[in-house]
Design a protein around this motif. Structure first.
Motif, PDB file in Angstrom:
ATOM      1  N   LYS A  40       0.657  -1.367  -0.236  1.00  9.75           N
ATOM      2  CA  LYS A  40       0.041   0.019   0.002  1.00  9.75           C
ATOM      3  C   LYS A  40       0.843   1.308  -0.091  1.00  9.75           C
ATOM      4  CE  LYS A  40      -2.152  -1.324   3.807  1.00  9.75           C
ATOM      5  NZ  LYS A  40      -1.270  -2.222   4.353  1.00  9.75           N
ATOM      6  N   THR A  41       1.720   1.291   1.047  1.00 12.81           N
ATOM      7  CA  THR A  41       2.826   2.565   0.830  1.00 12.81           C
ATOM      8  C   THR A  41       3.565   2.608  -0.271  1.00 12.81           C
ATOM      9  OG1 THR A  41       2.806   2.490   3.376  1.00 12.81           O
ATOM     10  CG2 THR A  41       4.727   3.438   2.113  1.00 12.81           C
ATOM     11  N   THR A  42       3.881   1.323  -0.639  1.00 14.50           N
ATOM     12  CA  THR A  42       4.664   1.512  -2.039  1.00 14.50           C
ATOM     13  C   THR A  42       3.817   2.209  -3.089  1.00 14.50           C
ATOM     14  OG1 THR A  42       5.925  -0.459  -1.353  1.00 14.50           O
ATOM     15  CG2 THR A  42       5.917   0.077  -3.714  1.00 14.50           C
ATOM     16  N   PRO A  82       2.673  11.207   4.389  1.00 13.81           N
ATOM     17  CA  PRO A  82       3.233  10.082   4.101  1.00 13.81           C
ATOM     18  C   PRO A  82       3.111   9.178   5.510  1.00 13.81           C
ATOM     19  CG  PRO A  82       4.877  11.903   4.696  1.00 13.81           C
ATOM     20  CD  PRO A  82       3.534  12.499   4.421  1.00 13.81           C
ATOM     21  N   GLU A  83       3.172   7.856   5.395  1.00 12.97           N
ATOM     22  CA  GLU A  83       3.046   6.978   6.619  1.00 12.97           C
ATOM     23  C   GLU A  83       4.095   7.704   7.783  1.00 12.97           C
ATOM     24  OE1 GLU A  83       3.039   2.354   6.286  1.00 12.97           O
ATOM     25  OE2 GLU A  83       4.993   2.935   6.357  1.00 12.97           O
ATOM     26  N   GLY A  84       3.398   7.590   8.891  1.00 10.84           N
ATOM     27  CA  GLY A  84       4.170   8.039   9.934  1.00 10.84           C
ATOM     28  C   GLY A  84       4.290   9.508  10.110  1.00 10.84           C
ATOM     29  N   LEU A 158      -3.489   9.735   1.505  1.00 12.64           N
ATOM     30  CA  LEU A 158      -3.206   9.501   2.881  1.00 12.64           C
ATOM     31  C   LEU A 158      -2.831   8.278   3.265  1.00 12.64           C
ATOM     32  CD1 LEU A 158      -6.735  11.260   3.927  1.00 12.64           C
ATOM     33  CD2 LEU A 158      -4.578  12.159   4.560  1.00 12.64           C
ATOM     34  N   ASP A 159      -1.787   8.188   3.721  1.00 15.98           N
ATOM     35  CA  ASP A 159      -1.097   6.768   3.960  1.00 15.98           C
ATOM     36  C   ASP A 159      -1.262   6.369   5.296  1.00 15.98           C
ATOM     37  OD1 ASP A 159       0.322   4.329   4.261  1.00 15.98           O
ATOM     38  OD2 ASP A 159       2.068   4.918   3.237  1.00 15.98           O
ATOM     39  N   GLU A 160      -2.271   5.636   5.762  1.00 22.06           N
ATOM     40  CA  GLU A 160      -2.885   5.098   7.234  1.00 22.06           C
ATOM     41  C   GLU A 160      -2.597   6.153   8.258  1.00 22.06           C
ATOM     42  OE1 GLU A 160      -1.794   1.450   8.852  1.00 22.06           O
ATOM     43  OE2 GLU A 160      -0.589   0.861   6.989  1.00 22.06           O
ATOM     44  N   PRO A 161      -3.657   7.183   8.069  1.00 26.37           N
ATOM     45  CA  PRO A 161      -3.497   8.258   8.967  1.00 26.37           C
ATOM     46  C   PRO A 161      -4.102   7.975  10.434  1.00 26.37           C
ATOM     47  CG  PRO A 161      -5.681   8.364   7.543  1.00 26.37           C
ATOM     48  CD  PRO A 161      -4.476   7.377   6.867  1.00 26.37           C
TER      49      PRO A 161
HETATM   50 MG   LIG Z   1       2.451   1.233   4.807  1.00 24.62          MG
END
Ligand SMILES: [Mg+2]
Ligand SMILES: Nc1ncnc2c1ncn2[C@@H]1O[C@H](COP(=O)(O)OP(=O)(O)OP(=O)(O)O)[C@@H](O)[C@H]1O
Lengths: 234, 314
Positions: A40-42, A82-84, A158-161
């Motif tokens: 997913k992040t990729t 981004p994630e994080g 949005l990456d895993e908000p």
């Molecule tokens: Mg991810």
């Protein structure tokens, strides 16, 4: 608005995405769900240019993203949270927002947009002189979203908000996402919190080990037995 | 030694204006000589802080130490010397020097640093160390080993039995003003904030629309420009020769490490601490002792706090 067709990508010799094709239409909220390590992040990193795709085509409103240098992709109207969260911890909240408005087109509208995001997130206005690294997790997520809005995007990735936040705050974050949708932004959101994200999305894609395995309206996916068993623990 | 040059201004060498003999055994009393030493330390600190700032900026942003920083200053000093000798008024010569070294900073980045950006730190040190020896050798070949001087004498300011050369006072004022300007730039402008942001998270800069290569070029130009500015101040006080960098290069690294490498504010404070050790130590004992005490202090601090007095990057 966003069109991906047969995208491959990976890290060195390791291939993480295999022939991914998807579309996001203007005004939609689209979710990508999948387990840890599904890619997913990729996928988001490939769209925003942080990771080059190795095959396939990708366009944003007709502009080829693979032909656009990474730092110019934001100018096509794509902002990536981004994630994080990845705030600049030793810059103030306001300077984080200022960096979000770095591109020339956004600098001119800085004051106007700052007023807009402060209205959307009054908490950030209270904390504007505070170092971003000292914000609470929920506030950091607000700041990261606000920073993305400062560039004046059409599409927000949005990456895993909800990652790493307490359940109460998670509900607030999904509420935030619903609100920015209400402001007219198109949203592509990646989540492991499948149940909640399917409530705010119009459509969703299921990613499994680098391949799209299912797609459909959020309601359809939420009703599918397979997905309920594998991702919603029912 | 560099400190020698700094700490002995021409008009007084042990005897003050009224002819009062300075105590030869150099016992350390709270007298006017002591105050004079403290103030001279302060003036010296301005220059050293400026030099440390350039190095810290480069390290903080690009994560590479320009070991050859003092040699860039040397190049600037020659540039200013020849521009002035060639007929340019001093201010113009100084501007030429600043532009010259800023350009040298860009060239250094493009030709030497960029290829090793992702290499091990030791390789980065070795290449910039190589540039150090290259510049020294090239300067020796091009300009010979003679000591050169721009020949500007500004005299000195005398008050209460104390004497301070104008060149040092100007150096202090200009260095402080330059640091203030840089601080404003880094805290207000888009580019300045991007420079600070990139030091905190390199990978996501493209998401902000920031072209990392461009920021590195700008930072290298600023780092070089600061070296050029330092050069234009130093030619007012010191003779120019190819090895002059060796006299103050180690001192600036010591200051940077003491303040926390990459920490610009830490470097600023460390410059004042070290300068006072050198100036007061030098006045109480002998100049060489001031230098020795400063290095001793440095070593003790580094044993106790390896990250420097004020920690890492800021
Ligand atoms: Mg991810
Ligand atoms: N920098 C990297 N180098 C090598 N492999 C990587 C890198 N980043 C991710 N991968 C691999 O790529 C695959 C997909 O990772 P990705 O981060 O996209 O997963 P994800 O779906 O976002 O997972 P999560 O839900 O845990 O965030 C994983 O197998 C991961 O190990």
């Amino acid at each position: 608005m966003l069109e991906l067709s047969n995208i491959d990508a990976g890290y060195g010799g390791f291939q993480a995405l295999f022939g991914v094709s998807m579309t996001v239409k203007a005004g939609e909220a689209v979710a990508v769900i999948g387990a840890n390590g599904a890619g997913k992040t990729t996928l988001l990193r490939v769209i925003s240019g942080l990771l080059p795709a190795t095959a396939g085509t990708m366009t944003m409103e007709g502009v080829s993203l693979r032909a656009t240098p990474p730092h110019k992709i934001i100018s096509t109207g794509i902002a990536h949270v981004p994630e994080g969260r990845r705030l600049f911890p030793r810059l103030s909240v306001e300077n984080n927002l200022k960096i979000g408005a770095f591109i020339p087109a956004a600098r001119q509208k800085f004051a106007e947009r700052l007023a807009f995001v402060y209205e959307l997130f009054p908490r950030l206005k209270e904390r504007r002189a505070q170092l971003a690294g000292t914000l609470s997790g929920g506030e950091q997520q607000m700041c990261a979203i606000a920073r993305a809005l400062m560039s004046g995007p059409k599409l927000v990735l949005l990456d895993e908000p909800s990652m790493g936040l307490a359940p109460v705050i998670v509900a607030q974050v999904f509420d935030l996402v619903r609100r920015i949708r209400g402001e007219g932004y198109t949203v592509l959101i990646v989540e492991q919190n499948v149940r909640q994200v399917l409530r705010i999305a119009d459509r969703a894609y299921l990613l499994e080990v680098g391949r799209l395995k299912a797609s459909g309206s959020a309601a359809e996916l939420a009703a599918s037995d397979e997905i309920r068993k594998a991702y919603m623990g029912i | 030694m560099f400190t020698d040059l700094i700490l002995r201004s021409p008009p007084q060498a042990g005897v003050s204006k009224d002819g009062r003999e300075r105590n030869a055994s150099m016992d350390c009393q709270l007298d006017i000589f002591f105050l004079e030493a403290v103030l001279n330390g302060l003036l010296l600190a301005g220059l050293l802080a400026l030099l440390a700032l350039g190095l810290n900026l480069i390290f903080g942003v690009i994560d590479v130490v320009w070991i050859c920083y003092a040699e860039l200053v040397m190049v600037g000093m020659y540039g200013i010397y020849y521009a002035h000798k060639g007929g340019a008024p001093f201010i113009l010569a100084a501007v030429i020097g600043i532009v010259l070294v800023a350009a040298a900073g860009i060239v250094l980045h493009q030709l030497v640093i960029r290829p090793v950006l992702d290499s091990a730190p030791i390789n980065q040190l070795l290449v910039t160390g190589g540039v150090l020896f290259f510049l020294q050798a090239a300067a020796t070949m091009a300009f010979g080993i003679d000591f050169r001087n721009v020949g500007i004498r500004l005299g000195s300011f005398n008050a209460f039995d104390m004497s301070f050369s104008y060149s040092r006072i100007i150096t202090f004022g200009v260095a402080l003003a330059a640091m203030l300007l840089l601080w404003l730039f880094l805290s207000r402008s888009y580019i300045g904030i991007a420079i600070r942001a990139i030091a905190q998270d390199r990978q996501i800069m493209p998401l902000m629309g920031v072209d990392q290569r461009r920021i590195y070029m700008i930072t290298s130009a600023i780092g070089g420009g600061l070296a050029g500015l330092a050069a234009s101040l130093m030619v007012l006080q010191f003779d120019i020769y190819p090895q002059i960098g060796l006299q103050f290069g180690p001192l600036i690294f010591m200051i940077c490490v003491l303040g926390g490498l990459g920490n610009m504010l830490g470097g600023f404070i460390a410059a004042f601490i070290i300068s006072e050790f050198i100036a007061v130590g030098g006045s109480c004992f002998a100049t060489e002792w001031g230098y020795a005490i400063a290095f001793l202090f440095f070593m003790v601090v580094i044993f106790i706090r390896p990250q420097g007095l004020f920690g890492g990057k800021s």
